[in-house]
Design an enzyme around this catalytic site. Structure first.
Site, PDB file in Angstrom:
ATOM      1  N   HIS A   1      42.735  47.191  54.581  1.00  0.00           N
ATOM      2  CA  HIS A   1      41.530  48.007  54.769  1.00  0.00           C
ATOM      3  C   HIS A   1      41.752  49.135  55.773  1.00  0.00           C
ATOM      4  O   HIS A   1      41.127  50.192  55.672  1.00  0.00           O
ATOM      5  CB  HIS A   1      40.352  47.115  55.177  1.00  0.00           C
ATOM      6  CG  HIS A   1      39.935  46.182  54.059  1.00  0.00           C
ATOM      7  ND1 HIS A   1      39.328  44.969  54.289  1.00  0.00           N
ATOM      8  CD2 HIS A   1      40.069  46.303  52.712  1.00  0.00           C
ATOM      9  CE1 HIS A   1      39.101  44.382  53.113  1.00  0.00           C
ATOM     10  NE2 HIS A   1      39.535  45.153  52.151  1.00  0.00           N
TER      11      HIS A   1
ATOM     12  N   SER B   1      36.720  46.097  50.116  1.00  0.00           N
ATOM     13  CA  SER B   1      37.163  47.438  49.725  1.00  0.00           C
ATOM     14  C   SER B   1      36.044  48.269  49.068  1.00  0.00           C
ATOM     15  O   SER B   1      35.946  49.477  49.343  1.00  0.00           O
ATOM     16  CB  SER B   1      38.393  47.351  48.819  1.00  0.00           C
ATOM     17  OG  SER B   1      38.194  46.463  47.746  1.00  0.00           O
TER      18      SER B   1
ATOM     19  N   GLU C   1      35.574  43.831  38.448  1.00  0.00           N
ATOM     20  CA  GLU C   1      35.616  42.463  38.994  1.00  0.00           C
ATOM     21  C   GLU C   1      35.364  41.492  37.850  1.00  0.00           C
ATOM     22  O   GLU C   1      34.417  41.637  37.098  1.00  0.00           O
ATOM     23  CB  GLU C   1      34.572  42.317  40.118  1.00  0.00           C
ATOM     24  CG  GLU C   1      34.347  40.918  40.614  1.00  0.00           C
ATOM     25  CD  GLU C   1      35.603  40.218  41.159  1.00  0.00           C
ATOM     26  OE1 GLU C   1      36.338  40.798  41.979  1.00  0.00           O
ATOM     27  OE2 GLU C   1      35.845  39.062  40.717  1.00  0.00           O
TER      28      GLU C   1
ATOM     29  N   ASP D   1      39.103  42.765  33.055  1.00  0.00           N
ATOM     30  CA  ASP D   1      40.414  42.703  33.687  1.00  0.00           C
ATOM     31  C   ASP D   1      40.788  44.037  34.355  1.00  0.00           C
ATOM     32  O   ASP D   1      40.758  45.094  33.716  1.00  0.00           O
ATOM     33  CB  ASP D   1      41.431  42.342  32.589  1.00  0.00           C
ATOM     34  CG  ASP D   1      42.830  42.325  33.140  1.00  0.00           C
ATOM     35  OD1 ASP D   1      43.030  41.742  34.217  1.00  0.00           O
ATOM     36  OD2 ASP D   1      43.723  42.932  32.527  1.00  0.00           O
TER      37      ASP D   1
ATOM     38  N   ASP E   1      44.509  45.073  43.994  1.00  0.00           N
ATOM     39  CA  ASP E   1      44.506  44.015  45.008  1.00  0.00           C
ATOM     40  C   ASP E   1      44.228  42.656  44.345  1.00  0.00           C
ATOM     41  O   ASP E   1      43.163  42.071  44.547  1.00  0.00           O
ATOM     42  CB  ASP E   1      43.411  44.372  46.050  1.00  0.00           C
ATOM     43  CG  ASP E   1      43.314  43.366  47.168  1.00  0.00           C
ATOM     44  OD1 ASP E   1      44.287  42.644  47.408  1.00  0.00           O
ATOM     45  OD2 ASP E   1      42.232  43.313  47.801  1.00  0.00           O
TER      46      ASP E   1
HETATM   47  C1  LIG Z   1      41.841  39.750  46.810  1.00  0.00           C
HETATM   48  S1  LIG Z   1      40.281  39.744  46.045  1.00  0.00           S
HETATM   49  C2  LIG Z   1      39.749  41.398  46.168  1.00  0.00           C
HETATM   50  C3  LIG Z   1      39.349  41.849  47.525  1.00  0.00           C
HETATM   51  C4  LIG Z   1      38.879  43.263  47.595  1.00  0.00           C
HETATM   52  N1  LIG Z   1      39.783  44.185  46.911  1.00  0.00           N
HETATM   53  C5  LIG Z   1      38.720  43.691  49.022  1.00  0.00           C
HETATM   54  O1  LIG Z   1      39.667  44.279  49.576  1.00  0.00           O
HETATM   55  O2  LIG Z   1      37.664  43.481  49.599  1.00  0.00           O
HETATM   56  C6  LIG Z   1      40.683  39.649  44.337  1.00  0.00           C
HETATM   57  C7  LIG Z   1      39.466  39.692  43.431  1.00  0.00           C
HETATM   58  O3  LIG Z   1      39.934  39.876  42.093  1.00  0.00           O
HETATM   59  C8  LIG Z   1      39.097  39.144  41.208  1.00  0.00           C
HETATM   60  N2  LIG Z   1      39.903  38.981  39.979  1.00  0.00           N
HETATM   61  C9  LIG Z   1      40.780  38.001  39.651  1.00  0.00           C
HETATM   62  N3  LIG Z   1      41.432  38.316  38.509  1.00  0.00           N
HETATM   63  C10 LIG Z   1      40.966  39.530  38.112  1.00  0.00           C
HETATM   64  C11 LIG Z   1      41.274  40.410  37.034  1.00  0.00           C
HETATM   65  N4  LIG Z   1      42.210  40.087  36.128  1.00  0.00           N
HETATM   66  N5  LIG Z   1      40.614  41.581  36.958  1.00  0.00           N
HETATM   67  C12 LIG Z   1      39.673  41.926  37.882  1.00  0.00           C
HETATM   68  N6  LIG Z   1      39.335  41.131  38.923  1.00  0.00           N
HETATM   69  C13 LIG Z   1      39.974  39.962  39.043  1.00  0.00           C
HETATM   70  C14 LIG Z   1      38.771  37.882  41.967  1.00  0.00           C
HETATM   71  O4  LIG Z   1      37.578  37.290  41.482  1.00  0.00           O
HETATM   72  C15 LIG Z   1      38.637  38.418  43.404  1.00  0.00           C
HETATM   73  O5  LIG Z   1      37.302  38.743  43.686  1.00  0.00           O
END
Ligand SMILES: C[S@@+](CC[C@H](N)C(=O)[O-])C[C@H]1O[C@@H](n2cnc3c(N)ncnc32)[C@H](O)[C@@H]1O
Length: 288
Positions: free
Chosen positions: A18, A99, A117, A142, A163
């Site tokens: 971040h 984020s 998401e 996805d 991420d």
């Molecule tokens: C590490 S967290 C994200 C944190 C966020 N980017 C932040 O910095 O605040 C990963 C997120 O990806 C979601 N997720 C998992 N697989 C995914 C996919 N294939 N496509 C989109 N989101 C996905 C999860 O539910 C989770 O909320």
């Protein structure tokens, strides 16, 4: 999909990611032309550090809570700390921005963002936060598909943040494929990829695949707060394509500070390596 970011919000990995995100957004704001952001794995957007999940893991205590008032804090951390302060207008550090909130707060009237998401509850929470903000679109589905579906945007400038949770095997390979497609579609965009320090073989394969793309300028960043351990994540890194001017030196100064401030045990360290068309233009590291 068992991953819930609420257990990890504000930890050392979030601080690194971040703080870099806030610096990139600050740089995008220096020019008048609109920019756009695609956040492929957005999460719920805002985290309560008093929640049972945060209390159970306690990870934020080794991250954001270690960055209280300190006259020696480097200026490069200011945009990040300001993003956290914005969520806590009455003081304290209870509310931690994910984020999407850091991005939303950086958008100007003509800028835009797309958040992706997959998890329904996380997405619903993010949807409530975004409300009727017309600059932002939220997508179910996805994040890797989103890279293919939404790039290139109409803007020349902007950022793709990737991420993933890294809870499935093969994540590094899916990531490398999506980034390769993304860079081919949007060569002028910046890409920031977060990765945990684990699955070294997968990471090296991913790095080799990305290096083979012949990208102009890249920045590889790593922060370890302790020696590697089996039961917890002791380090993370960023791979940044087309970083804004000056980001490498700013991150080097920031990491020298963070590796000291966030250290959990001797044996950690940091590294920042910037290359341009394969030639190394910055290579700095330090140990804690
Ligand atoms: C590490 S967290 C994200 C944190 C966020 N980017 C932040 O910095 O605040 C990963 C997120 O990806 C979601 N997720 C998992 N697989 C995914 C996919 N294939 N496509 C989109 N989101 C996905 C999860 O539910 C989770 O909320």
């Amino acid at each position: 999909m068992n991953y819930r970011h609420a257990f990890h919000a504000g930890n050392h990995c979030d601080v690194l990611k971040h703080a870099a995100l806030a610096l990139i957004l600050e740089s995008l704001r220096t020019k008048d032309k609109p920019f756009t952001v695609l956040d492929t794995h957005a999460g719920r957007g805002l985290y309560d550090l008093d929640s049972p999940e945060a209390a159970r893991s306690g990870e934020h205590r080794g991250g954001i809570l270690r960055l209280g008032d300190d006259p020696a804090i480097p200026a490069s951390l200011a945009p990040y700390l300001e993003a956290v302060r914005r969520q806590n207008p009455f003081g304290g550090q209870r509310w931690y921005p994910g984020s999407p909130m850091i991005v939303r707060d950086a958008l100007r009237a003509g800028d835009s963002a797309k958040f992706c998401e997959l998890h329904p509850e996380e997405r619903a929470a993010l949807d409530r936060l975004i409300g009727t903000d017309r600059r932002i679109r939220l997508y179910e589905g996805d994040g890797y598909q989103a890279v293919r579906a939404f790039l290139p945007p109409k803007e020349r400038r902007g950022l793709v943040l990737i991420d993933p949770p890294f809870e499935e095997p093969g994540e590094f390979d899916r990531l490398a494929g999506a980034v390769a497609d993304g860079v081919r579609r949007w060569a002028s965009g910046a890409f920031m990829i977060w990765r945990p320090v684990k699955d070294e073989a997968g990471y090296q394969r991913c790095l080799a695949a990305l290096s083979a793309l012949g990208i102009g300028k890249t920045l590889v960043v790593e922060l370890r707060i302790a020696p590697a351990a089996r039961d917890r994540l002791t380090g993370s890194g960023l791979f940044i394509i087309n970083p804004p001017f000056g980001l490498g030196p700013a991150l080097a100064g920031m990491l020298a500070y963070l590796s000291d401030r966030l250290a959990m045990a001797p044996g950690g360290g940091w590294a920042v390596r910037e290359t341009e068309r394969g030639a190394v233009i910055l290579d700095q590291k330090g140990g804690a």
